[in-house]
Motif scaffolding. Structure first.
Motif, mmCIF file in Angstrom:
data_model
loop_
_atom_site.group_PDB
_atom_site.id
_atom_site.type_symbol
_atom_site.label_atom_id
_atom_site.label_comp_id
_atom_site.label_asym_id
_atom_site.label_seq_id
_atom_site.Cartn_x
_atom_site.Cartn_y
_atom_site.Cartn_z
ATOM 1 N N LEU A 284 45.089 2.761 76.636
ATOM 2 C CA LEU A 284 46.196 2.695 77.591
ATOM 3 C C LEU A 284 47.547 2.838 76.907
ATOM 4 O O LEU A 284 48.520 3.282 77.536
ATOM 5 C CB LEU A 284 46.128 1.370 78.365
ATOM 6 C CG LEU A 284 44.935 1.217 79.308
ATOM 7 C CD1 LEU A 284 44.878 -0.200 79.862
ATOM 8 C CD2 LEU A 284 45.016 2.229 80.448
ATOM 9 N N LEU A 285 47.620 2.470 75.641
ATOM 10 C CA LEU A 285 48.876 2.610 74.893
ATOM 11 C C LEU A 285 49.062 4.003 74.310
ATOM 12 O O LEU A 285 50.063 4.256 73.627
ATOM 13 C CB LEU A 285 48.926 1.563 73.763
ATOM 14 C CG LEU A 285 49.128 0.114 74.217
ATOM 15 C CD1 LEU A 285 49.006 -0.829 73.032
ATOM 16 C CD2 LEU A 285 50.477 -0.055 74.907
ATOM 17 N N HIS A 286 48.099 4.920 74.563
ATOM 18 C CA HIS A 286 48.206 6.294 74.059
ATOM 19 C C HIS A 286 47.952 7.277 75.206
ATOM 20 O O HIS A 286 46.964 8.005 75.208
ATOM 21 C CB HIS A 286 47.215 6.537 72.920
ATOM 22 C CG HIS A 286 47.557 5.784 71.669
ATOM 23 N ND1 HIS A 286 47.227 4.460 71.500
ATOM 24 C CD2 HIS A 286 48.211 6.164 70.543
ATOM 25 C CE1 HIS A 286 47.643 4.062 70.301
ATOM 26 N NE2 HIS A 286 48.245 5.069 69.713
ATOM 27 N N PRO A 287 48.836 7.291 76.213
ATOM 28 C CA PRO A 287 48.660 8.230 77.327
ATOM 29 C C PRO A 287 49.007 9.653 76.911
ATOM 30 O O PRO A 287 49.567 9.891 75.829
ATOM 31 C CB PRO A 287 49.649 7.706 78.366
ATOM 32 C CG PRO A 287 50.724 7.075 77.553
ATOM 33 C CD PRO A 287 50.042 6.474 76.356
ATOM 34 N N TYR A 288 48.662 10.615 77.775
ATOM 35 C CA TYR A 288 48.988 12.015 77.467
ATOM 36 C C TYR A 288 50.494 12.224 77.399
ATOM 37 O O TYR A 288 50.983 12.963 76.551
ATOM 38 C CB TYR A 288 48.366 12.942 78.534
ATOM 39 C CG TYR A 288 46.895 13.173 78.309
ATOM 40 C CD1 TYR A 288 46.454 13.944 77.243
ATOM 41 C CD2 TYR A 288 45.944 12.616 79.154
ATOM 42 C CE1 TYR A 288 45.095 14.159 77.025
ATOM 43 C CE2 TYR A 288 44.588 12.817 78.951
ATOM 44 C CZ TYR A 288 44.175 13.594 77.880
ATOM 45 O OH TYR A 288 42.841 13.797 77.658
ATOM 46 N N MET A 289 51.230 11.580 78.316
ATOM 47 C CA MET A 289 52.691 11.632 78.251
ATOM 48 C C MET A 289 53.158 10.508 77.342
ATOM 49 O O MET A 289 52.954 9.334 77.659
ATOM 50 C CB MET A 289 53.296 11.479 79.647
ATOM 51 C CG MET A 289 52.993 12.632 80.585
ATOM 52 S SD MET A 289 53.813 14.160 80.079
ATOM 53 C CE MET A 289 55.507 13.754 80.458
ATOM 54 N N ARG B 281 41.626 10.296 80.142
ATOM 55 C CA ARG B 281 42.458 9.661 79.115
ATOM 56 C C ARG B 281 41.810 9.855 77.754
ATOM 57 O O ARG B 281 40.589 9.828 77.637
ATOM 58 C CB ARG B 281 42.606 8.159 79.379
ATOM 59 C CG ARG B 281 43.643 7.803 80.433
ATOM 60 C CD ARG B 281 43.805 6.306 80.549
ATOM 61 N NE ARG B 281 44.856 5.924 81.459
ATOM 62 C CZ ARG B 281 46.123 5.762 81.122
ATOM 63 N NH1 ARG B 281 46.496 5.952 79.872
ATOM 64 N NH2 ARG B 281 47.031 5.399 82.015
ATOM 65 N N PRO B 282 42.613 10.038 76.709
ATOM 66 C CA PRO B 282 42.047 10.134 75.366
ATOM 67 C C PRO B 282 41.339 8.832 74.993
ATOM 68 O O PRO B 282 41.866 7.742 75.224
ATOM 69 C CB PRO B 282 43.273 10.372 74.478
ATOM 70 C CG PRO B 282 44.440 9.893 75.273
ATOM 71 C CD PRO B 282 44.085 10.141 76.702
ATOM 72 N N ALA C 38 41.472 16.427 68.032
ATOM 73 C CA ALA C 38 42.297 17.044 69.078
ATOM 74 C C ALA C 38 43.575 16.232 69.237
ATOM 75 O O ALA C 38 43.613 15.026 68.962
ATOM 76 C CB ALA C 38 41.531 17.088 70.390
ATOM 77 N N THR C 39 44.610 16.870 69.717
ATOM 78 C CA THR C 39 45.959 16.300 69.661
ATOM 79 C C THR C 39 46.033 14.860 70.142
ATOM 80 O O THR C 39 46.384 13.954 69.375
ATOM 81 C CB THR C 39 46.926 17.158 70.499
ATOM 82 O OG1 THR C 39 46.848 18.499 70.040
ATOM 83 C CG2 THR C 39 48.353 16.638 70.351
ATOM 84 N N HIS C 40 45.689 14.620 71.415
ATOM 85 C CA HIS C 40 45.867 13.276 71.960
ATOM 86 C C HIS C 40 44.791 12.310 71.468
ATOM 87 O O HIS C 40 45.073 11.135 71.248
ATOM 88 C CB HIS C 40 45.878 13.348 73.489
ATOM 89 C CG HIS C 40 47.080 14.062 74.026
ATOM 90 N ND1 HIS C 40 47.088 15.409 74.264
ATOM 91 C CD2 HIS C 40 48.335 13.604 74.325
ATOM 92 C CE1 HIS C 40 48.277 15.776 74.712
ATOM 93 N NE2 HIS C 40 49.053 14.706 74.758
ATOM 94 N N GLU C 41 43.582 12.800 71.286
ATOM 95 C CA GLU C 41 42.550 11.971 70.668
ATOM 96 C C GLU C 41 42.969 11.597 69.249
ATOM 97 O O GLU C 41 42.717 10.483 68.786
ATOM 98 C CB GLU C 41 41.212 12.725 70.636
ATOM 99 C CG GLU C 41 40.593 12.978 72.000
ATOM 100 C CD GLU C 41 39.800 11.796 72.506
ATOM 101 O OE1 GLU C 41 39.707 10.800 71.783
ATOM 102 O OE2 GLU C 41 39.280 11.881 73.642
ATOM 103 N N GLY C 42 43.600 12.527 68.574
ATOM 104 C CA GLY C 42 44.046 12.290 67.199
ATOM 105 C C GLY C 42 45.044 11.156 67.101
ATOM 106 O O GLY C 42 44.979 10.329 66.188
ATOM 107 N N PHE C 43 46.003 11.091 68.053
ATOM 108 C CA PHE C 43 46.980 10.000 68.040
ATOM 109 C C PHE C 43 46.284 8.644 68.153
ATOM 110 O O PHE C 43 46.606 7.700 67.429
ATOM 111 C CB PHE C 43 47.962 10.160 69.210
ATOM 112 C CG PHE C 43 48.863 11.367 69.078
ATOM 113 C CD1 PHE C 43 49.272 11.816 67.831
ATOM 114 C CD2 PHE C 43 49.294 12.052 70.201
ATOM 115 C CE1 PHE C 43 50.095 12.932 67.702
ATOM 116 C CE2 PHE C 43 50.118 13.155 70.097
ATOM 117 C CZ PHE C 43 50.517 13.599 68.836
#
Length: 469
Positions: A384-389, A240-241, A316-321
């Motif tokens: 948990l509020l920023h999953p890959y999907m 997970r990010p 990185a994309t998901h870490e960035g969010f």
């Protein structure tokens, strides 16, 4: 010399009386305090029974945020438990004499933190009756099973580590409790006799006790370090990010020691004031513990910087969010308050000698402990509020999370349980290891006698040289 021995005996007797005094009287304030705690614990039990009857749906947790306040509190309690390892084990093995009056409060804090910390994951289960399946059908490859094994090992070791130094004190309580007119006093007499396990203070018994304590001191340190490392694996080994990090092991251990040592200082301040132990827990103890907390805060700040700076540099994309939400989004206020208010500000305060005095240091440690709990929340929930999907087309309460009354009630019930155990312990047992403080007085007395004898010999030698000349 005879006079000095007499004074030493008087001082040792005074130590025994000062340590045993709180166990002899249960004041009205103690009863009111315990009554309030029991009410909070009863309300927490009611909330938990409500959760059991209706399922986890009565909490604010949903499919996305399946770990919320309960797991955040679990990680916090396990972190606080490192207090006994730091103060008692590490300072004992390095032979720091000043540790003697504060070891028991640190060991007690470790015991109760592990006791209630171990309960939190069970509370978080939808079917706590199936918790044994984790052991019976557990997979060796699972970090969850590692966590259960390490925490149970640490809890067992910490219980033994708390009990062993109490044996001579239980014999002291047994022998000093002469009048047993009431049922309560008779119960205490039987309790002390049972816990003293026939202690009479012979040389053989002292030798065995010191040998076992040395072994436990050596064993408990790596066990404690492994516990919070394994707790970090639950997160770091999940893809997970925000959690996929190799620094989580030392990061969690440093954070545990940082918050645990702050908890010890708060315990020192409370017991020093309530039980009039100013003669034994002195400003020097607070200054030295403040230096330890300062060093640990600097280490924690360094690891904290690494935890966020490296992914922020790459974005990185998901870490960035996740990082944008922490730095500039809905969690930014809490995040930056944590960084500056509970890390940078304590470093500044404790770097100043006046900041390590009793009052400012205690206030600083309150900030550190509260910040440590909120930090665990920030580690768990935003990830948990920023999953890959991405979360989309779900009910509004699935895409956000804040604990509701059930979670707060159960958590406050567990916290009140910690205070109940600590309060009852302090009213049944001495909050300082009497024999350790007594041993420290004897060592200090012998050192003073040796210095005086050395000075006397030097004076005699000088006088002889003058006579010869």
């Amino acid at each position: 010399m005879e006079n000095k021995k007499f004074n030493l005996a008087q001082e040792i007797e005074l130590v025994k009386e000062d340590c045993l005094r709180p166990t002899r009287k249960w004041g009205r304030s103690t009863q009111i305090w315990l009554g309030i705690l029991c009410c909070v614990a009863a309300w927490g039990l009611f909330a938990f029974i409500h959760q059991l009857r209706h399922g986890l749906g009565v909490t604010a947790m949903r499919n996305y945020v399946s770990w919320g306040l309960y797991i955040s509190t679990f990680v916090f309690f396990i972190g606080i438990s490192h207090s006994g390892t730091l103060v008692s084990a590490i300072l004992r093995i390095t032979k720091q004499e000043w540790r003697r009056p504060i070891t028991r409060s640190a060991e007690l804090l470790t015991f109760v933190s592990l006791l209630f910390g171990g309960i939190m994951p069970i509370i978080d289960l939808g079917r706590p009756d199936r918790v044994l399946n984790l052991v019976i059908f557990g997979r060796v490859q699972s970090p969850l099973l590692w966590d259960v094994i390490s925490i149970m090992t640490y809890f067992t070791g910490s219980t033994v580590f708390l009990y062993l130094p109490m044996i001579p004190d239980m014999a002291l309580c047994r022998d000093r409790l002469i009048v047993t007119k009431t049922r309560f006093d008779k119960f205490r007499k039987r309790l002390y006799t049972f816990m003293a396990i026939g202690w009479t203070g012979t040389k053989t018994q002292w030798h065995k006790l010191e040998t076992v304590m040395t072994i436990m001191t050596i064993v408990i340190i790596p066990v404690a370090v492994s516990v919070h490392t394994v707790v970090s694996y639950i997160f770091a080994m999940t893809l997970r990010p925000g959690w996929d990090s190799t620094v989580f092991g030392p990061y969690f251990v440093a954070g545990a020691l940082y918050s645990g040592s702050a908890g010890v200082i708060l315990g020192m301040a409370v017991f020093r004031h309530l039980y009039k132990l100013e003669k034994y827990i002195t400003p020097r103890h607070f200054d030295l513990m403040g230096r330890i907390v300062l060093a640990l805060t600097l280490i924690y700040a360094y690891l904290n910087l690494n935890e966020y700076w490296i992914p922020a540099y790459k974005m990185a994309t998901h870490e960035g969010f996740l990082l944008r939400d922490l730095f500039f989004g809905s969690y930014s206020g809490v995040f930056w308050t944590l960084q500056f208010g509970t890390v940078l500000l304590p470093i500044i305060i404790m770097s100043i000698p006046k900041g390590r005095q009793i009052l400012p240091l205690s206030i600083t440690c309150v900030i550190i402990v509260i910040g440590a709990w909120i930090k665990r929340y920030i580690i768990v929930v935003p990830t948990l509020l920023h999953p890959y999907m991405p979360i989309q087309e779900v009910p509004a309460d699935w895409s956000s999370y804040f604990p509701n009354w059930v979670e707060w009630s159960v958590t406050m019930g567990c916290l009140s349980g910690i205070f109940i155990v600590i309060t009852l312990f302090s009213k049944f047992f001495p909050m300082m290891a009497v024999w350790e403080v007594e041993e420290g007085l004897e060592i200090e007395h012998d050192r003073q006698v040796a210095l005086e004898m050395k000075k006397k010999r030097e004076m005699e030698k000088m006088s002889q040289e003058v006579t010869v000349n």
